[in-house]
Design a protein around this motif. Structure first.
Motif, mmCIF file in Angstrom:
data_model
loop_
_atom_site.group_PDB
_atom_site.id
_atom_site.type_symbol
_atom_site.label_atom_id
_atom_site.label_comp_id
_atom_site.label_asym_id
_atom_site.label_seq_id
_atom_site.Cartn_x
_atom_site.Cartn_y
_atom_site.Cartn_z
ATOM 1 N N ALA A 219 -57.260 -41.820 -21.629
ATOM 2 C CA ALA A 219 -56.614 -43.136 -21.492
ATOM 3 C C ALA A 219 -57.192 -44.150 -22.480
ATOM 4 O O ALA A 219 -56.517 -45.109 -22.862
ATOM 5 C CB ALA A 219 -56.767 -43.648 -20.065
ATOM 6 N N GLN A 220 -58.428 -43.912 -22.914
ATOM 7 C CA GLN A 220 -59.060 -44.795 -23.902
ATOM 8 C C GLN A 220 -58.599 -44.470 -25.325
ATOM 9 O O GLN A 220 -59.025 -45.099 -26.283
ATOM 10 C CB GLN A 220 -60.585 -44.657 -23.842
ATOM 11 N N GLY A 221 -57.733 -43.448 -25.449
ATOM 12 C CA GLY A 221 -57.257 -43.052 -26.769
ATOM 13 C C GLY A 221 -58.169 -42.067 -27.472
ATOM 14 O O GLY A 221 -57.971 -41.735 -28.642
ATOM 15 N N ILE B 99 -63.763 -32.481 -12.967
ATOM 16 C CA ILE B 99 -63.905 -33.356 -14.142
ATOM 17 C C ILE B 99 -62.602 -34.100 -14.456
ATOM 18 O O ILE B 99 -62.561 -34.898 -15.396
ATOM 19 C CB ILE B 99 -64.375 -32.584 -15.396
ATOM 20 N N ILE B 100 -61.532 -33.851 -13.704
ATOM 21 C CA ILE B 100 -60.225 -34.465 -14.006
ATOM 22 C C ILE B 100 -60.310 -35.990 -14.146
ATOM 23 O O ILE B 100 -59.806 -36.540 -15.129
ATOM 24 C CB ILE B 100 -59.164 -34.043 -12.963
ATOM 25 N N PRO B 101 -60.942 -36.721 -13.218
ATOM 26 C CA PRO B 101 -60.971 -38.180 -13.376
ATOM 27 C C PRO B 101 -61.633 -38.631 -14.679
ATOM 28 O O PRO B 101 -61.143 -39.544 -15.354
ATOM 29 C CB PRO B 101 -61.769 -38.654 -12.157
ATOM 30 N N GLU B 102 -62.744 -37.982 -15.048
ATOM 31 C CA GLU B 102 -63.427 -38.347 -16.302
ATOM 32 C C GLU B 102 -62.560 -38.030 -17.515
ATOM 33 O O GLU B 102 -62.520 -38.797 -18.476
ATOM 34 C CB GLU B 102 -64.765 -37.610 -16.392
ATOM 35 N N LEU B 103 -61.860 -36.907 -17.454
ATOM 36 C CA LEU B 103 -61.000 -36.523 -18.576
ATOM 37 C C LEU B 103 -59.812 -37.480 -18.691
ATOM 38 O O LEU B 103 -59.443 -37.903 -19.794
ATOM 39 C CB LEU B 103 -60.529 -35.073 -18.410
ATOM 40 N N GLU B 104 -59.225 -37.847 -17.562
ATOM 41 C CA GLU B 104 -58.116 -38.814 -17.591
ATOM 42 C C GLU B 104 -58.572 -40.139 -18.189
ATOM 43 O O GLU B 104 -57.874 -40.742 -19.012
ATOM 44 C CB GLU B 104 -57.580 -39.038 -16.172
ATOM 45 N N SER B 105 -59.737 -40.575 -17.795
ATOM 46 C CA SER B 105 -60.276 -41.845 -18.290
ATOM 47 C C SER B 105 -60.538 -41.780 -19.800
ATOM 48 O O SER B 105 -60.206 -42.710 -20.541
ATOM 49 C CB SER B 105 -61.569 -42.170 -17.532
ATOM 50 N N TYR B 106 -61.106 -40.679 -20.234
ATOM 51 C CA TYR B 106 -61.415 -40.491 -21.661
ATOM 52 C C TYR B 106 -60.129 -40.519 -22.496
ATOM 53 O O TYR B 106 -60.051 -41.215 -23.516
ATOM 54 C CB TYR B 106 -62.145 -39.166 -21.821
ATOM 55 N N ALA C 63 -55.622 -32.764 -23.984
ATOM 56 C CA ALA C 63 -54.395 -32.999 -23.224
ATOM 57 C C ALA C 63 -53.939 -31.704 -22.556
ATOM 58 O O ALA C 63 -53.493 -31.707 -21.407
ATOM 59 C CB ALA C 63 -53.298 -33.551 -24.133
ATOM 60 N N GLY C 64 -54.070 -30.586 -23.270
ATOM 61 C CA GLY C 64 -53.742 -29.287 -22.698
ATOM 62 C C GLY C 64 -54.687 -28.904 -21.577
ATOM 63 O O GLY C 64 -54.273 -28.317 -20.563
ATOM 64 N N MET C 65 -55.957 -29.251 -21.755
ATOM 65 C CA MET C 65 -56.938 -28.961 -20.706
ATOM 66 C C MET C 65 -56.637 -29.763 -19.443
ATOM 67 O O MET C 65 -56.714 -29.240 -18.333
ATOM 68 C CB MET C 65 -58.351 -29.242 -21.217
ATOM 69 N N LEU C 66 -56.277 -31.039 -19.614
ATOM 70 C CA LEU C 66 -55.936 -31.862 -18.458
ATOM 71 C C LEU C 66 -54.711 -31.289 -17.738
ATOM 72 O O LEU C 66 -54.707 -31.156 -16.507
ATOM 73 C CB LEU C 66 -55.669 -33.308 -18.883
ATOM 74 N N ALA C 67 -53.689 -30.934 -18.500
ATOM 75 C CA ALA C 67 -52.485 -30.350 -17.894
ATOM 76 C C ALA C 67 -52.829 -29.067 -17.145
ATOM 77 O O ALA C 67 -52.356 -28.835 -16.027
ATOM 78 C CB ALA C 67 -51.433 -30.080 -18.969
ATOM 79 N N GLY C 68 -53.664 -28.234 -17.750
ATOM 80 C CA GLY C 68 -54.069 -26.982 -17.118
ATOM 81 C C GLY C 68 -54.850 -27.210 -15.837
ATOM 82 O O GLY C 68 -54.579 -26.584 -14.808
ATOM 83 N N LEU C 69 -55.816 -28.123 -15.885
ATOM 84 C CA LEU C 69 -56.637 -28.403 -14.699
ATOM 85 C C LEU C 69 -55.787 -28.952 -13.554
ATOM 86 O O LEU C 69 -56.038 -28.648 -12.385
ATOM 87 C CB LEU C 69 -57.749 -29.396 -15.046
ATOM 88 N N LYS C 70 -54.772 -29.738 -13.881
ATOM 89 C CA LYS C 70 -53.919 -30.304 -12.836
ATOM 90 C C LYS C 70 -52.964 -29.254 -12.252
ATOM 91 O O LYS C 70 -52.472 -29.422 -11.138
ATOM 92 C CB LYS C 70 -53.127 -31.492 -13.380
ATOM 93 N N ALA C 71 -52.718 -28.178 -13.003
ATOM 94 C CA ALA C 71 -51.751 -27.167 -12.564
ATOM 95 C C ALA C 71 -52.374 -26.018 -11.780
ATOM 96 O O ALA C 71 -51.677 -25.337 -11.026
ATOM 97 C CB ALA C 71 -51.009 -26.604 -13.774
ATOM 98 N N VAL D 215 -45.561 -21.834 -17.660
ATOM 99 C CA VAL D 215 -45.846 -22.712 -18.794
ATOM 100 C C VAL D 215 -46.095 -24.122 -18.285
ATOM 101 O O VAL D 215 -45.326 -24.650 -17.482
ATOM 102 C CB VAL D 215 -44.672 -22.723 -19.797
ATOM 103 N N VAL D 216 -47.191 -24.710 -18.758
ATOM 104 C CA VAL D 216 -47.565 -26.067 -18.378
ATOM 105 C C VAL D 216 -47.589 -26.922 -19.643
ATOM 106 O O VAL D 216 -48.459 -26.738 -20.491
ATOM 107 C CB VAL D 216 -48.966 -26.086 -17.716
ATOM 108 N N PRO D 217 -46.647 -27.866 -19.799
ATOM 109 C CA PRO D 217 -46.687 -28.728 -20.984
ATOM 110 C C PRO D 217 -47.723 -29.839 -20.800
ATOM 111 O O PRO D 217 -48.178 -30.110 -19.688
ATOM 112 C CB PRO D 217 -45.264 -29.319 -21.032
ATOM 113 N N ASP D 218 -48.090 -30.461 -21.926
ATOM 114 C CA ASP D 218 -48.959 -31.634 -21.844
ATOM 115 C C ASP D 218 -48.299 -32.683 -20.955
ATOM 116 O O ASP D 218 -47.065 -32.791 -20.913
ATOM 117 C CB ASP D 218 -49.188 -32.248 -23.235
ATOM 118 N N ILE D 219 -49.108 -33.462 -20.277
ATOM 119 C CA ILE D 219 -48.586 -34.526 -19.420
ATOM 120 C C ILE D 219 -48.009 -35.646 -20.279
ATOM 121 O O ILE D 219 -47.011 -36.258 -19.945
ATOM 122 C CB ILE D 219 -49.698 -35.030 -18.470
ATOM 123 N N THR D 220 -48.660 -35.899 -21.420
ATOM 124 C CA THR D 220 -48.118 -36.850 -22.399
ATOM 125 C C THR D 220 -47.569 -36.047 -23.569
ATOM 126 O O THR D 220 -48.125 -35.002 -23.918
ATOM 127 C CB THR D 220 -49.211 -37.799 -22.920
#
Length: 194
Positions: free
Chosen positions: A148-150, A139-146, A78-86, A65-70
């Motif tokens: 982070a802009q809310g 795509i992780i950096p672009e997703l993190e940036s997106y 947010a789930g996609m970012l957590a998944g890609l990082k895991a 199980v991978v929770p959201d980072i935030t």
């Protein structure tokens, strides 16, 4: 790209307000919804993870199980970012926990169209289905940036990174189970063994 190059990520991180409880663990046609998703996903991927912010003890009996980072329920991205990082693979195939009849050739079609793209997503004749997608870790950096802009909208992000839509013929394959009535209807029509 083989199945071993892809990790499946079931998105079960939402609040499920219309269902009244975590959709992924709702019982339907003899199994929990996430189990229906996993059964369909298993032949397409080398490994399966679940993105969830609740019921980790239930999901964890089956998959990592991978929770959201935030922890602000920032939506599917947010789930996609957590998944890609895991994941340990380059690619992640994302499927939400409430679309149990998604196409059996989802990964095959995505892979066939992914050679020039870091992201592909499903579409039928009626609409886009951006939470069913194949994403590269690059795509992780672009997703993190997106994020982070809310920003939260999946479709806007996918367009921003030039994701390719892949057309599927059957809109019924993408039916969301959002309410107990939806689950009952799916059990009656699609969820029963043929």
């Amino acid at each position: 790209m083989s199945t071993d190059d892809i990790t499946g990520v079931i998105l079960a991180g939402g609040r499920s307000t219309r269902m009244g409880q975590d959709k992924g663990v709702i019982s339907a046609a003899g199994k929990m919804l996430f189990e229906h998703i996993a059964d369909r996903l298993r032949p397409m991927v080398g490994e399966i993870l679940i993105n969830s912010n609740q019921n980790a003890s239930i999901y964890g009996q089956h998959f990592n199980v991978v929770p959201d980072i935030t922890q602000d329920y920032a939506g599917p991205l947010a789930g996609m970012l957590a998944g890609l990082k895991a994941i340990n693979t380059e690619w992640a195939l994302f499927v939400p926990c409430d679309v149990p009849s998604f196409p059996l050739d989802l990964a095959k079609q995505f892979v066939a169209h992914s050679s020039q793209h870091s992201a592909v997503y499903a579409r039928d004749a009626l609409r886009d289905h951006p939470t069913l997608c194949l994403l590269s870790k690059n795509i992780i950096p672009e997703l993190e940036s997106y994020l982070a802009q809310g920003e939260r909208k999946v479709m806007i992000f996918l367009k921003q990174i030039n994701a390719l839509p892949v057309e599927f013929n059957d809109p019924q394959a993408f039916a969301n189970l959002n309410t107990p009535a939806d689950v009952a209807l799916w059990e009656k029509t699609l969820g029963q063994p043929s």
